[in-house]
Design a protein around this motif. Structure first.
Motif, mmCIF file in Angstrom:
data_model
loop_
_atom_site.group_PDB
_atom_site.id
_atom_site.type_symbol
_atom_site.label_atom_id
_atom_site.label_comp_id
_atom_site.label_asym_id
_atom_site.label_seq_id
_atom_site.Cartn_x
_atom_site.Cartn_y
_atom_site.Cartn_z
ATOM 1 N N GLU A 78 0.824 -1.206 0.000
ATOM 2 C CA GLU A 78 0.000 0.000 0.000
ATOM 3 C C GLU A 78 0.864 1.263 0.000
ATOM 4 O O GLU A 78 1.816 1.377 0.775
ATOM 5 C CB GLU A 78 -0.908 0.007 1.227
ATOM 6 C CG GLU A 78 -1.882 1.173 1.269
ATOM 7 C CD GLU A 78 -2.807 1.107 2.470
ATOM 8 O OE1 GLU A 78 -3.530 2.084 2.714
ATOM 9 O OE2 GLU A 78 -2.781 0.064 3.162
ATOM 10 N N THR A 79 0.526 2.190 -0.870
ATOM 11 C CA THR A 79 1.246 3.456 -0.940
ATOM 12 C C THR A 79 0.982 4.284 0.312
ATOM 13 O O THR A 79 -0.146 4.368 0.798
ATOM 14 C CB THR A 79 0.821 4.248 -2.190
ATOM 15 O OG1 THR A 79 1.260 3.551 -3.350
ATOM 16 C CG2 THR A 79 1.408 5.651 -2.195
ATOM 17 N N CYS A 80 2.034 4.886 0.826
ATOM 18 C CA CYS A 80 1.930 5.724 2.022
ATOM 19 C C CYS A 80 1.571 7.146 1.608
ATOM 20 O O CYS A 80 2.438 7.982 1.365
ATOM 21 C CB CYS A 80 3.261 5.705 2.784
ATOM 22 S SG CYS A 80 3.232 6.590 4.342
ATOM 23 N N GLY A 81 0.260 7.418 1.501
ATOM 24 C CA GLY A 81 -0.173 8.734 1.054
ATOM 25 C C GLY A 81 -1.095 8.619 -0.143
ATOM 26 O O GLY A 81 -1.699 7.575 -0.400
ATOM 27 N N LYS A 82 -1.182 9.688 -0.910
ATOM 28 C CA LYS A 82 -2.017 9.702 -2.102
ATOM 29 C C LYS A 82 -1.356 8.888 -3.207
ATOM 30 O O LYS A 82 -0.129 8.848 -3.318
ATOM 31 C CB LYS A 82 -2.223 11.145 -2.573
ATOM 32 C CG LYS A 82 -3.129 11.271 -3.789
ATOM 33 C CD LYS A 82 -3.294 12.732 -4.191
ATOM 34 C CE LYS A 82 -4.158 12.846 -5.455
ATOM 35 N NZ LYS A 82 -4.313 14.268 -5.892
ATOM 36 N N GLU A 83 -2.182 8.255 -4.034
ATOM 37 C CA GLU A 83 -1.655 7.425 -5.114
ATOM 38 C C GLU A 83 -2.301 7.800 -6.445
ATOM 39 O O GLU A 83 -3.515 7.986 -6.521
ATOM 40 C CB GLU A 83 -1.919 5.948 -4.804
ATOM 41 C CG GLU A 83 -1.372 4.978 -5.834
ATOM 42 C CD GLU A 83 -1.594 3.525 -5.433
ATOM 43 O OE1 GLU A 83 -0.734 2.969 -4.708
ATOM 44 O OE2 GLU A 83 -2.641 2.961 -5.810
ATOM 45 N N ILE A 84 -1.475 7.909 -7.473
ATOM 46 C CA ILE A 84 -1.954 8.111 -8.835
ATOM 47 C C ILE A 84 -1.537 6.907 -9.659
ATOM 48 O O ILE A 84 -0.352 6.571 -9.711
ATOM 49 C CB ILE A 84 -1.388 9.396 -9.459
ATOM 50 C CG1 ILE A 84 -1.861 10.638 -8.694
ATOM 51 C CG2 ILE A 84 -1.804 9.504 -10.934
ATOM 52 C CD1 ILE A 84 -1.282 11.937 -9.218
ATOM 53 N N LYS A 85 -2.490 6.266 -10.315
ATOM 54 C CA LYS A 85 -2.204 5.115 -11.163
ATOM 55 C C LYS A 85 -2.063 5.571 -12.606
ATOM 56 O O LYS A 85 -2.856 6.378 -13.096
ATOM 57 C CB LYS A 85 -3.310 4.077 -11.047
ATOM 58 C CG LYS A 85 -3.420 3.444 -9.671
ATOM 59 C CD LYS A 85 -4.543 2.414 -9.617
ATOM 60 C CE LYS A 85 -4.678 1.823 -8.219
ATOM 61 N NZ LYS A 85 -5.786 0.834 -8.143
ATOM 62 N N VAL A 86 -1.044 5.060 -13.284
ATOM 63 C CA VAL A 86 -0.807 5.395 -14.685
ATOM 64 C C VAL A 86 -0.710 4.104 -15.484
ATOM 65 O O VAL A 86 -0.573 3.008 -14.924
ATOM 66 C CB VAL A 86 0.481 6.230 -14.856
ATOM 67 C CG1 VAL A 86 0.326 7.579 -14.171
ATOM 68 C CG2 VAL A 86 1.683 5.484 -14.294
ATOM 69 N N ALA A 87 -0.759 4.245 -16.809
ATOM 70 C CA ALA A 87 -0.777 3.059 -17.662
ATOM 71 C C ALA A 87 0.604 2.485 -17.922
ATOM 72 O O ALA A 87 0.774 1.273 -18.025
ATOM 73 C CB ALA A 87 -1.479 3.384 -18.982
ATOM 74 N N THR A 88 1.616 3.354 -18.047
ATOM 75 C CA THR A 88 2.937 2.892 -18.472
ATOM 76 C C THR A 88 4.039 3.461 -17.589
ATOM 77 O O THR A 88 3.855 4.458 -16.878
ATOM 78 C CB THR A 88 3.222 3.321 -19.927
ATOM 79 O OG1 THR A 88 3.337 4.760 -19.981
ATOM 80 C CG2 THR A 88 2.118 2.856 -20.869
ATOM 81 N N MET A 89 5.218 2.856 -17.683
ATOM 82 C CA MET A 89 6.394 3.349 -16.957
ATOM 83 C C MET A 89 6.785 4.737 -17.455
ATOM 84 O O MET A 89 7.208 5.594 -16.668
ATOM 85 C CB MET A 89 7.553 2.378 -17.132
ATOM 86 C CG MET A 89 7.291 0.989 -16.573
ATOM 87 S SD MET A 89 7.213 0.962 -14.767
ATOM 88 C CE MET A 89 8.953 1.065 -14.363
ATOM 89 N N GLN A 90 6.651 4.963 -18.765
ATOM 90 C CA GLN A 90 7.025 6.253 -19.329
ATOM 91 C C GLN A 90 6.104 7.361 -18.845
ATOM 92 O O GLN A 90 6.549 8.460 -18.500
ATOM 93 C CB GLN A 90 7.001 6.181 -20.864
ATOM 94 C CG GLN A 90 7.620 7.383 -21.556
ATOM 95 C CD GLN A 90 9.131 7.420 -21.438
ATOM 96 O OE1 GLN A 90 9.731 6.480 -20.932
ATOM 97 N NE2 GLN A 90 9.738 8.470 -21.911
ATOM 98 N N GLU A 91 4.811 7.058 -18.771
ATOM 99 C CA GLU A 91 3.856 8.035 -18.262
ATOM 100 C C GLU A 91 4.162 8.375 -16.802
ATOM 101 O O GLU A 91 4.052 9.519 -16.370
ATOM 102 C CB GLU A 91 2.436 7.479 -18.388
ATOM 103 C CG GLU A 91 1.352 8.467 -17.977
ATOM 104 C CD GLU A 91 -0.038 7.883 -18.107
ATOM 105 O OE1 GLU A 91 -1.001 8.541 -17.643
ATOM 106 O OE2 GLU A 91 -0.178 6.770 -18.653
#
Length: 216
Positions: free
Chosen positions: A84-97
């Motif tokens: 679990e991320t400690c704080g807010k989390e943003i999910k993205v599609a790719t490593m480059q993004e």
């Protein structure tokens, strides 16, 4: 730092290992870096999750009541792979993004000990600075000489004229967190006269973001 103009840094992106490493000094340094950021009222951007050094630095920053933002590819969140991320989390599609968003949301970058992923992120930010895609300071926290070999290689590349002395100044190093943050704040970007003329704006209306896939 008397007499030196200080860059305002509100958010630092930390690249580091999802493992803790062999030397307990790496874990201690990650916790201490988080404490230093917290005490200096600097928020953290990182790769998300709670594994290894990534978990150490994010936990320490959160304990000092600073904002923590984890930017993580959706693939890593399947079956709770990285915790679990400690704080807010943003999910993205790719490593480059993920890396582009880290660049956009951060004022500076620090690399702690890590593996191939950490090195890729570090050198991607350096190459983008060399291309004047950004002008933000970049440093490595050289704990127990972990980055000695890398720094020697970079200096060797300068001697062999593959890296210019001007570009070499992009990579900062220090052996303590406080010293490194001080150096990041004092950093003055020196763009390459030729590369700084490159235009990185979208070339067509179909492109909503810069195409940052070029690698040196």
């Amino acid at each position: 730092m008397e007499g030196v103009s200080v860059r305002k840094i509100k958010k630092i992106c930390v690249f580091c290992g999802a493992n803790s490493g062999k030397d307990v000094a790496f874990v201690n340094a990650a916790f201490h870096l988080g404490e230093v950021l917290g005490k200096r009222k600097i928020d953290l951007v990182y790769g998300g999750g709670k594994l290894g050094l990534m978990g150490c630095v994010s936990t320490a920053v959160a304990q000092h009541e600073r904002q923590v933002l984890g930017i993580i590819p959706s693939a890593f969140t399947v079956n709770n792979l990285v915790g679990e991320t400690c704080g807010k989390e943003i999910k993205v599609a790719t490593m480059q993004e993920r890396l582009v968003m880290m660049m956009e949301l951060s004022d500076a970058f620090i690399a702690l000990p890590g593996g191939f992923g950490t090195l890729e992120e570090l050198f991607q930010m350096i190459s983008w600075a060399q291309l004047s895609i950004h002008n933000k300071p970049i440093g490595v926290l050289n704990i127990n000489g972990f980055f000695n070999g890398l720094l020697s290689f970079v200096d060797h590349a300068v001697k062999q004229e593959f890296i210019t002395p001007r570009a070499r100044k992009i990579l900062i190093s220090a052996t303590s967190a406080d010293e490194l943050v001080d150096k990041l704040q004092a950093f003055r970007f020196e763009p390459d006269p030729a590369l700084s003329k490159l235009k990185w704006s979208p070339s067509s209306s179909q492109k909503e973001k810069l195409d940052l896939t070029l690698r040196l």
